[in-house]
Design an enzyme around this catalytic site. Sequence first.
Site, PDB file in Angstrom:
ATOM      1  N   GLY A   9     -13.880  78.989  74.497  1.00  0.00           N
ATOM      2  CA  GLY A   9     -12.728  78.124  74.716  1.00  0.00           C
ATOM      3  C   GLY A   9     -12.881  76.779  74.041  1.00  0.00           C
ATOM      4  O   GLY A   9     -13.207  76.674  72.857  1.00  0.00           O
ATOM      5  N   THR A  12     -16.415  73.385  76.781  1.00  0.00           N
ATOM      6  CA  THR A  12     -16.730  72.539  77.928  1.00  0.00           C
ATOM      7  C   THR A  12     -18.217  72.583  78.268  1.00  0.00           C
ATOM      8  O   THR A  12     -18.802  71.564  78.666  1.00  0.00           O
ATOM      9  CB  THR A  12     -15.903  72.959  79.150  1.00  0.00           C
ATOM     10  OG1 THR A  12     -14.527  72.980  78.784  1.00  0.00           O
ATOM     11  CG2 THR A  12     -16.103  72.016  80.313  1.00  0.00           C
ATOM     12  N   GLU A  31     -15.899  82.829  70.152  1.00  0.00           N
ATOM     13  CA  GLU A  31     -14.509  82.460  70.395  1.00  0.00           C
ATOM     14  C   GLU A  31     -13.658  82.973  69.234  1.00  0.00           C
ATOM     15  O   GLU A  31     -14.129  83.005  68.092  1.00  0.00           O
ATOM     16  CB  GLU A  31     -14.370  80.934  70.522  1.00  0.00           C
ATOM     17  CG  GLU A  31     -12.972  80.417  70.753  1.00  0.00           C
ATOM     18  CD  GLU A  31     -12.296  81.052  71.956  1.00  0.00           C
ATOM     19  OE1 GLU A  31     -11.222  81.667  71.775  1.00  0.00           O
ATOM     20  OE2 GLU A  31     -12.847  80.938  73.083  1.00  0.00           O
ATOM     21  N   ASP A  52     -16.233  87.515  67.585  1.00  0.00           N
ATOM     22  CA  ASP A  52     -15.789  88.418  68.644  1.00  0.00           C
ATOM     23  C   ASP A  52     -16.952  88.856  69.538  1.00  0.00           C
ATOM     24  O   ASP A  52     -17.968  89.356  69.064  1.00  0.00           O
ATOM     25  CB  ASP A  52     -15.142  89.637  67.988  1.00  0.00           C
ATOM     26  CG  ASP A  52     -14.458  90.563  68.982  1.00  0.00           C
ATOM     27  OD1 ASP A  52     -14.763  90.498  70.188  1.00  0.00           O
ATOM     28  OD2 ASP A  52     -13.622  91.370  68.541  1.00  0.00           O
ATOM     29  N   VAL A  53     -16.771  88.686  70.851  1.00  0.00           N
ATOM     30  CA  VAL A  53     -17.833  89.017  71.804  1.00  0.00           C
ATOM     31  C   VAL A  53     -18.159  90.510  71.808  1.00  0.00           C
ATOM     32  O   VAL A  53     -19.295  90.906  72.105  1.00  0.00           O
ATOM     33  CB  VAL A  53     -17.440  88.543  73.224  1.00  0.00           C
ATOM     34  CG1 VAL A  53     -16.293  89.389  73.783  1.00  0.00           C
ATOM     35  CG2 VAL A  53     -18.626  88.557  74.165  1.00  0.00           C
ATOM     36  N   CYS A  75      -9.642  86.067  83.091  1.00  0.00           N
ATOM     37  CA  CYS A  75      -9.272  86.195  84.504  1.00  0.00           C
ATOM     38  C   CYS A  75      -7.920  86.866  84.709  1.00  0.00           C
ATOM     39  O   CYS A  75      -7.496  87.079  85.843  1.00  0.00           O
ATOM     40  CB  CYS A  75      -9.232  84.813  85.157  1.00  0.00           C
ATOM     41  SG  CYS A  75      -7.919  83.742  84.506  1.00  0.00           S
TER      42      CYS A  75
END
Length: 325
Positions: A9, A12, A31, A52-53, A75
């Site tokens: 993201g 953070t 990301e 890409d994860v 989520c």
Amino acid sequence: MNVVSLFNGMNTGRQALENVGIKVNKYYSSEIKPYAIELTQHHFPDTIQVGDVTKWKEWDIDWKSIDLVLSGSPCQDLSAAGKRAGINGSKSSLFFVFVEILEHIKSLNPKILFLQENVGSASKLDVGIMSRALGVYPCRINSKLVTAQLRDRYYWSNIKTKETMFDIVTDIPQPKDLGIMFKDIITGGIVERVKANTLMEKTENCIAYKDLNSDKAQKYLKSREKYGLNIIYVDADKHTCLNTGSGATEKASQRYLKHRNETTGMITLIQENEIVRTVNKIEMCRLQGFPDDYCDILTTAKAGSLLGDGWTLPIIEHIFKYIKQ
């Protein structure tokens, strides 16, 4: 410290580590949103982007050197604001990719630390599945303690744990209530709500009216207040400041706007001189605990997407303070 951040993201995790004085040697970011990557590289140009994860086995990383893995897996399938497909839904099932990566690192470095975050509205079944997969149960912290936003989240971590009779539990204590209210963070005016509802990913992409001054637009938007919208009644003397980066004319369908309001009531609206707008960029940054100018390089819509989908900075700082250096 070497860090792998999945679903990175707006970065953070890196900002929180810097803020609490933990030195980062290498920071790998997974990301795919271009503007998220742009913001990350703007603040931390040394971030290593790995993509890409789902393609993690192709990444050029010395896995045994990794000290911390961060994950805020999607989520959408867990949230009360979504369709509740559950942890096996098409998006939220990416959690299991994080588990695969964590297990791989554990096999090389048993002392690996991790942090996983997800929504407080996740079902007990899904929370249980995630907890058993990680070997630890979460703590639950609401961002309202450190910001002006209601943001209930679960945090799974082995940074600090305790053993109960049956389980291992994340033992991060609740942060001190700083008493920050919604009225404290707006750029001017008077609020009816004490705290803002949860900042959503689509916060700044939900106003469909081209002319917010029209009688039709105003009548409709004001009628949404009874569904739980955050309405701010702004003093006319503050007009110039409030218009800065408001992003209130971002295009979206009326159907989407009505659905989000009637089913979630989580869109924050501001009324200025009888005109309705959404929270501006500065206010959104404050709701997530970031400096006012943190997202200046982005449009309000893109900033809202990242902030609404991201972590609350002071909460992550609070958790990281328990990392033993």
